[in-house]
Design a protein around this motif. Structure first.
Motif, PDB file in Angstrom:
ATOM      1  N   ILE A  36       4.839  10.487 -10.129  1.00  0.00           N
ATOM      2  CA  ILE A  36       5.782  10.554 -11.256  1.00  0.00           C
ATOM      3  C   ILE A  36       5.059  10.140 -12.527  1.00  0.00           C
ATOM      4  CG2 ILE A  36       7.936   9.688 -12.211  1.00  0.00           C
ATOM      5  CD1 ILE A  36       8.965   9.271  -9.425  1.00  0.00           C
ATOM      6  N   HIS A  37       5.032  11.047 -13.503  1.00  0.00           N
ATOM      7  CA  HIS A  37       4.353  10.750 -14.774  1.00  0.00           C
ATOM      8  C   HIS A  37       5.179   9.773 -15.610  1.00  0.00           C
ATOM      9  CE1 HIS A  37       1.248  13.981 -14.614  1.00  0.00           C
ATOM     10  NE2 HIS A  37       2.102  14.479 -13.739  1.00  0.00           N
ATOM     11  N   THR A  74      -0.772  17.242  -5.394  1.00  0.00           N
ATOM     12  CA  THR A  74      -0.866  18.643  -5.006  1.00  0.00           C
ATOM     13  C   THR A  74      -2.224  19.220  -5.401  1.00  0.00           C
ATOM     14  OG1 THR A  74       0.021  19.468  -7.097  1.00  0.00           O
ATOM     15  CG2 THR A  74       1.620  18.885  -5.372  1.00  0.00           C
ATOM     16  N   LYS A  75      -2.524  20.373  -4.858  1.00  0.00           N
ATOM     17  CA  LYS A  75      -3.766  21.064  -5.199  1.00  0.00           C
ATOM     18  C   LYS A  75      -3.804  21.379  -6.688  1.00  0.00           C
ATOM     19  CE  LYS A  75      -6.395  25.260  -4.127  1.00  0.00           C
ATOM     20  NZ  LYS A  75      -6.401  26.533  -3.337  1.00  0.00           N
ATOM     21  N   GLU A  76      -2.643  21.759  -7.254  1.00  0.00           N
ATOM     22  CA  GLU A  76      -2.582  22.084  -8.679  1.00  0.00           C
ATOM     23  C   GLU A  76      -2.843  20.851  -9.541  1.00  0.00           C
ATOM     24  OE1 GLU A  76      -0.910  25.049  -6.244  1.00  0.00           O
ATOM     25  OE2 GLU A  76      -0.302  22.932  -6.401  1.00  0.00           O
ATOM     26  N   GLU A  77      -2.303  19.696  -9.120  1.00  0.00           N
ATOM     27  CA  GLU A  77      -2.533  18.469  -9.887  1.00  0.00           C
ATOM     28  C   GLU A  77      -4.001  18.066  -9.853  1.00  0.00           C
ATOM     29  OE1 GLU A  77       1.804  16.224  -9.457  1.00  0.00           O
ATOM     30  OE2 GLU A  77       0.376  16.150  -7.798  1.00  0.00           O
ATOM     31  N   LEU A  78      -4.643  18.258  -8.717  1.00  0.00           N
ATOM     32  CA  LEU A  78      -6.070  17.959  -8.626  1.00  0.00           C
ATOM     33  C   LEU A  78      -6.876  18.876  -9.533  1.00  0.00           C
ATOM     34  CD1 LEU A  78      -6.479  17.456  -4.758  1.00  0.00           C
ATOM     35  CD2 LEU A  78      -6.525  15.682  -6.511  1.00  0.00           C
ATOM     36  N   GLU A  79      -6.578  20.170  -9.473  1.00  0.00           N
ATOM     37  CA  GLU A  79      -7.324  21.143 -10.276  1.00  0.00           C
ATOM     38  C   GLU A  79      -7.139  20.902 -11.767  1.00  0.00           C
ATOM     39  OE1 GLU A  79      -5.901  24.862  -8.809  1.00  0.00           O
ATOM     40  OE2 GLU A  79      -7.294  24.896  -7.092  1.00  0.00           O
ATOM     41  N   PRO A 108       0.831  -1.216   0.000  1.00  0.00           N
ATOM     42  CA  PRO A 108       0.000   0.000   0.000  1.00  0.00           C
ATOM     43  C   PRO A 108       0.860   1.258   0.000  1.00  0.00           C
ATOM     44  CG  PRO A 108       0.064  -0.955   2.196  1.00  0.00           C
ATOM     45  CD  PRO A 108       0.806  -1.908   1.305  1.00  0.00           C
ATOM     46  N   VAL A 109       0.624   2.117  -0.973  1.00  0.00           N
ATOM     47  CA  VAL A 109       1.413   3.332  -1.155  1.00  0.00           C
ATOM     48  C   VAL A 109       0.468   4.533  -1.223  1.00  0.00           C
ATOM     49  CG1 VAL A 109       2.827   4.559  -2.853  1.00  0.00           C
ATOM     50  CG2 VAL A 109       3.384   2.214  -2.247  1.00  0.00           C
ATOM     51  N   SER A 110       0.940   5.666  -0.760  1.00  0.00           N
ATOM     52  CA  SER A 110       0.173   6.911  -0.827  1.00  0.00           C
ATOM     53  C   SER A 110       0.855   7.858  -1.809  1.00  0.00           C
ATOM     54  CB  SER A 110       0.079   7.571   0.554  1.00  0.00           C
ATOM     55  OG  SER A 110      -0.542   6.710   1.480  1.00  0.00           O
ATOM     56  N   ILE A 111       0.221   8.092  -2.950  1.00  0.00           N
ATOM     57  CA  ILE A 111       0.769   9.015  -3.945  1.00  0.00           C
ATOM     58  C   ILE A 111       0.321  10.424  -3.583  1.00  0.00           C
ATOM     59  CG2 ILE A 111       0.849   9.635  -6.372  1.00  0.00           C
ATOM     60  CD1 ILE A 111       2.203   6.977  -5.711  1.00  0.00           C
ATOM     61  N   LEU A 112       1.272  11.294  -3.313  1.00  0.00           N
ATOM     62  CA  LEU A 112       0.966  12.659  -2.908  1.00  0.00           C
ATOM     63  C   LEU A 112       0.561  13.488  -4.116  1.00  0.00           C
ATOM     64  CD1 LEU A 112       4.002  13.076  -0.516  1.00  0.00           C
ATOM     65  CD2 LEU A 112       1.637  12.677   0.147  1.00  0.00           C
ATOM     66  N   GLU A 143       4.998   3.481 -12.427  1.00  0.00           N
ATOM     67  CA  GLU A 143       5.252   2.561 -11.317  1.00  0.00           C
ATOM     68  C   GLU A 143       6.707   2.104 -11.286  1.00  0.00           C
ATOM     69  OE1 GLU A 143       1.708  -0.365 -11.243  1.00  0.00           O
ATOM     70  OE2 GLU A 143       1.537   0.770 -13.121  1.00  0.00           O
ATOM     71  N   GLN A 144       7.307   1.907 -12.451  1.00  0.00           N
ATOM     72  CA  GLN A 144       8.685   1.417 -12.498  1.00  0.00           C
ATOM     73  C   GLN A 144       9.667   2.437 -11.941  1.00  0.00           C
ATOM     74  OE1 GLN A 144       8.384   0.187 -16.768  1.00  0.00           O
ATOM     75  NE2 GLN A 144       9.242  -1.747 -16.032  1.00  0.00           N
ATOM     76  N   SER A 145       9.411   3.721 -12.180  1.00  0.00           N
ATOM     77  CA  SER A 145      10.290   4.750 -11.628  1.00  0.00           C
ATOM     78  C   SER A 145      10.217   4.787 -10.105  1.00  0.00           C
ATOM     79  CB  SER A 145       9.917   6.127 -12.196  1.00  0.00           C
ATOM     80  OG  SER A 145      10.190   6.180 -13.581  1.00  0.00           O
ATOM     81  N   LEU A 146       9.111   4.301  -9.551  1.00  0.00           N
ATOM     82  CA  LEU A 146       8.956   4.244  -8.105  1.00  0.00           C
ATOM     83  C   LEU A 146       9.482   2.941  -7.518  1.00  0.00           C
ATOM     84  CD1 LEU A 146       5.362   5.774  -7.796  1.00  0.00           C
ATOM     85  CD2 LEU A 146       7.529   6.894  -7.259  1.00  0.00           C
TER      86      LEU A 146
END
Length: 400
Positions: free
Chosen positions: A398-399, A158-163, A152-156, A186-189
């Motif tokens: 990470i995109h 931001t407000k800007e990404e949500l908007e 289980p991971v929590s991807i942070l 996922e691979q970069s993570l």
């Protein structure tokens, strides 16, 4: 022969130079460093506002190291030495000029200061709390490790990404997943590619329906099936019921188990103890041991003192004895002997405290710890009830 003579002359000249002693105290050097704009005018842009800070030892060590080396660099600026340098005959010997030494000293000081500032950005953190969000939110997601384990991971976010996606902090787990899962690298993570899940979804209040595509491969093996089911629970924790259906809307059938029953959860309450999981790439995370549940919070803490299998490690040292009192939604955990967190490696102390908080959150109780010192540690105040964890293993988005 001429070359050897020049080297002899050079050596004599160096030995004849006056010895320069720096009589300044360490306090004077430290004060001068604090006022040196070359060290203070360095801006470091943090990736994200952190709740916690690493102990100041790293920063102080870097400053002291600079203070020790600065006198040798200052010698290059001494007039007596500069005169000797000017009188020195040219030779093939590769001696760095005073300007080069001074520049090297400035670069070293700048690098040390920058590294200290970066270290002050945050320590090892394995849980997410409301204060960490800074106007954003998290996307819960279960990511597949190379050893066929869902973490289980929590991807942070931001407000800007949500908007940018027309979403808000009130958006549902499914809305966040539909908007961001396909773009997540996922691979970069450090994980295997798994998302987005080969299905379509619908939600009705606290019920989630998963319509698997006919070509899905989640039932090819018992390991694949387990990772898939665990990932669903970790990705959509806010739903009380998850129905896994085929493309026609009928309960899906897997070769290993037959018809799948609905997954019943208590809206984020997994009732699972958290352990340390070591990835093959060296990264350490906190995770439930294959989502195995405990009968009570007290039992969960006892389980956390023993490795459940070869993949997960204990988060509470076995030598620590503790008692648990549960009242009005607050679990008071008291160690029999005072636990000195500063005497433990930072990552181990953080893993133990965050695992306790995540396990408490898994039972929907808040945590209060007794016999823990110091009382103010790593952004936490042990004199009070601790904040409730809202996610595990915070990672940036990470995109691909």
């Amino acid at each position: 022969m001429d070359h050897e003579r020049k080297d002899d002359d050079l050596e004599k000249l160096l030995h004849s130079m006056p010895k320069i002693d720096d009589t300044r105290s360490k306090d004077e050097l430290l004060e001068r460093l604090k006022n040196d704009k070359r060290l203070t005018d360095i801006s470091v842009t943090p990736v994200r506002k952190k709740r916690r800070i690493v102990p100041v030892i790293a920063a102080v060590a870097a400053i002291i190291l600079v203070a020790i080396l600065i006198p040798s660099f200052m010698n290059s600026m001494n007039p007596g030495k500069q005169s000797a340098d000017q009188a020195m005959p040219k030779s093939d010997s590769k001696i760095a000029p005073a300007e080069s030494i001074e520049e090297e000293g400035e670069n070293f000081a700048r690098d040390a200061s920058s590294e200290s500032a970066a270290l002050m950005g945050g320590a090892s953190q394995y849980a997410v709390f409301p204060a960490d969000l800074d106007g954003g939110t998290i996307m819960n997601i279960g990511l597949q490790d190379a050893q066929a384990v869902s973490i289980p991971v929590s991807i942070l976010l931001t407000k800007e990404e949500l908007e940018s996606k027309g979403l808000t902090v009130s958006s549902t787990d499914l809305e966040l997943y539909n908007a961001f899962a396909e773009e997540l690298d996922e691979q970069s993570l450090g994980f295997e590619p798994m998302h987005p899940i080969d299905a379509t979804f619908t939600e009705d209040g606290d019920r989630l329906s998963v319509f698997l595509n006919d070509e899905h491969e989640y039932d090819l093996s018992a390991a694949k099936q387990e990772v898939f089911l665990h990932s669903l629970q970790q990705t959509f924790p806010s739903y009380r019921e998850i129905n896994i259906l085929d493309a026609s809307g009928n309960p899906a059938e897997f070769d290993q188990v037959g018809q799948l029953e609905p997954i019943h959860m208590q809206s984020g309450e997994w009732h699972t103890p958290f352990y340390v999981y070591h990835q093959e790439n060296g990264q350490e995370l906190l995770s439930p041991g294959f989502m195995q549940q405990a009968g009570s919070f007290e039992e969960a803490l006892r389980l956390m003192q023993t490795a459940p299998n070869d993949l997960f490690a204990p988060t509470i040292p076995k030598k620590l004895n503790l008692t648990v009192k549960l009242k009005d939604g607050i679990a008071e955990v008291t160690f029999s002997d005072t636990v000195q967190l500063d005497s433990m490696p930072m990552n181990e102390a953080s893993q133990m405290i965050d695992a306790l908080l995540l396990t408490a959150s898994s039972f929907n109780v808040q945590l209060k710890l007794g016999h823990v010192e110091p009382l103010d540690w790593n952004g936490l105040n042990f004199k009070e009830t601790l904040p409730q964890a809202i996610g595990s293993n915070p990672l940036p988005f990470i995109h691909k």
